[in-house]
Scaffold this active site. Sequence first.
Site, PDB file in Angstrom:
ATOM      1  N   ASP A  84       5.526  72.492  49.089  1.00  0.00           N
ATOM      2  CA  ASP A  84       5.090  72.777  47.659  1.00  0.00           C
ATOM      3  C   ASP A  84       5.745  72.612  46.587  1.00  0.00           C
ATOM      4  O   ASP A  84       5.161  72.115  45.535  1.00  0.00           O
ATOM      5  CB  ASP A  84       4.052  73.958  47.576  1.00  0.00           C
ATOM      6  CG  ASP A  84       2.754  74.026  48.790  1.00  0.00           C
ATOM      7  OD1 ASP A  84       2.439  73.007  49.182  1.00  0.00           O
ATOM      8  OD2 ASP A  84       2.619  75.242  49.152  1.00  0.00           O
TER       9      ASP A  84
ATOM     10  N   ASP B  55       5.062  74.231  42.063  1.00  0.00           N
ATOM     11  CA  ASP B  55       3.924  74.975  42.578  1.00  0.00           C
ATOM     12  C   ASP B  55       4.273  76.539  42.108  1.00  0.00           C
ATOM     13  O   ASP B  55       4.148  76.786  40.747  1.00  0.00           O
ATOM     14  CB  ASP B  55       3.814  75.183  44.090  1.00  0.00           C
ATOM     15  CG  ASP B  55       2.558  75.746  44.500  1.00  0.00           C
ATOM     16  OD1 ASP B  55       1.591  75.329  43.854  1.00  0.00           O
ATOM     17  OD2 ASP B  55       2.603  76.331  45.568  1.00  0.00           O
TER      18      ASP B  55
ATOM     19  N   ASP C 116       6.028  82.748  46.041  1.00  0.00           N
ATOM     20  CA  ASP C 116       5.119  82.850  46.743  1.00  0.00           C
ATOM     21  C   ASP C 116       5.338  83.634  48.145  1.00  0.00           C
ATOM     22  O   ASP C 116       6.577  83.447  48.640  1.00  0.00           O
ATOM     23  CB  ASP C 116       4.630  81.707  47.344  1.00  0.00           C
ATOM     24  CG  ASP C 116       3.683  80.849  46.073  1.00  0.00           C
ATOM     25  OD1 ASP C 116       3.631  81.428  44.973  1.00  0.00           O
ATOM     26  OD2 ASP C 116       3.194  79.987  46.297  1.00  0.00           O
TER      27      ASP C 116
ATOM     28  N   ARG D 147      -1.179  84.405  37.120  1.00  0.00           N
ATOM     29  CA  ARG D 147      -0.879  84.797  38.470  1.00  0.00           C
ATOM     30  C   ARG D 147       0.442  85.587  38.191  1.00  0.00           C
ATOM     31  O   ARG D 147       1.583  85.172  38.698  1.00  0.00           O
ATOM     32  CB  ARG D 147      -0.613  83.703  39.623  1.00  0.00           C
ATOM     33  CG  ARG D 147      -1.870  82.910  39.849  1.00  0.00           C
ATOM     34  CD  ARG D 147      -1.650  82.111  41.084  1.00  0.00           C
ATOM     35  NE  ARG D 147      -2.908  81.381  41.258  1.00  0.00           N
ATOM     36  CZ  ARG D 147      -3.014  80.553  42.436  1.00  0.00           C
ATOM     37  NH1 ARG D 147      -1.990  80.479  43.145  1.00  0.00           N
ATOM     38  NH2 ARG D 147      -4.336  79.998  42.750  1.00  0.00           N
TER      39      ARG D 147
END
Length: 417
Positions: free
Chosen positions: A215, A239, A243, A295
């Site tokens: 990603d 992205d 993560d 986020r």
Amino acid sequence: MAVTQILVVFASALLLSMFFTGVDSTRSNETWHEHAVENPEEVAAMVDMSIRNSTARRRLGYFSCSTGNPIDDCWRCDRRWQSRRKHLANCAIGFGRNAIGGRDGRYYVVSDPNDDNPVNPKPGTLRHAVIQEEPLWIVFKRDMVITLKEELIMNSFKTIDGRGVNVHIANGACITIQFVTNIIIHGIHIHDCRPTGNAMVRSSPSHYGWRTMADGDGISIFGSSHIWIDHNSLSNCADGLIDAVMASTAITISNNYFTHHNEVMLLGHSDTYTRDKVMQVTIAYNHFGEGLIQRMPRCRHGYFHVVNNDYTHWEMYAIGGSASPTINSQGNRYLAPRNRFAKEVTKRDYAGQWQWRHWNWRSEGDLFLNGAFFTRSGSGLGASYARASSLAAKSSSLVGVITYNAGALNCRGGRRC
């Protein structure tokens, strides 16, 4: 520095998971539990015991200069840090506090910034270092910009230590931590990461395989545990900046500086992936800075301790989630944007109020500026947050000092870092 606020790790503590090295990316989903901390209740009990029992504490302040940041006070004031680099591995806090990286291995000096062949990397390159089976503490000979052709797939028990030089991983693929354990990434600039893939990539001396498209995350943590991401500067990736998915757990993300990005941090794969209920992540002493949108983090299922961070910029919201994560926000500083429709720190996704009102999200000792507010839900009782507690929070009035040096540091040998 208050000694009762220093996280203790007992030498006799029960091992939280089994350690495995060199797990190939082709392993099936059924092997992911190998790196998981299988009993979050056990972790919570150990953390509680650690905080309360100061008489048997590990002294993180061995070289303390009393900045109030227990990680930095553990090592930064030592003028001989360069010859004692591995002492850093004793300084982790939070759920990732047992990550030792390459502490028990030899040093590997990266001398070549090139990444010409992801299947057969040259000795002296970062890719050649991270795929080795043995524990390694990886350092850099000089300043360098490393543009990776494909994902940098790490093997277990590795430390990437950028102190003393200016190292950028930029303008190409970035870091993948997949099916491994005991990783420390410290002191690196990670930015402008791009999607790559549909190519062969080596993940160990004995294995290479086909990688589908990635990603473009800055750091992707997948089915891994005992991870510590500390003092890095991350920005502008395709992205996420960081993560963590697929039952990854025992993670600390600390002292990082995040800027110029939309979806900063995703913790949890999907609402339907219930294995992420084992996830325990500490987010501490970070600065969420200019150009960020949302986020910080966005959570699912697991247990998340957000403590003593400085939130100076967001455009939509700071902390979000779905699928009933437990979020314990303590001692943070939240500065809302000018937009009167974006003052709320929190955002719930894919659930009506009748559902999310049962999710355990609390704010304790946070400082709210410029109209910022945190929508609480669920239980306010401390017992409900035991599995989302990993260290004692300091006063939110100290956040500016604690996070002042967030990001990659400018360290030079023979001087305090």
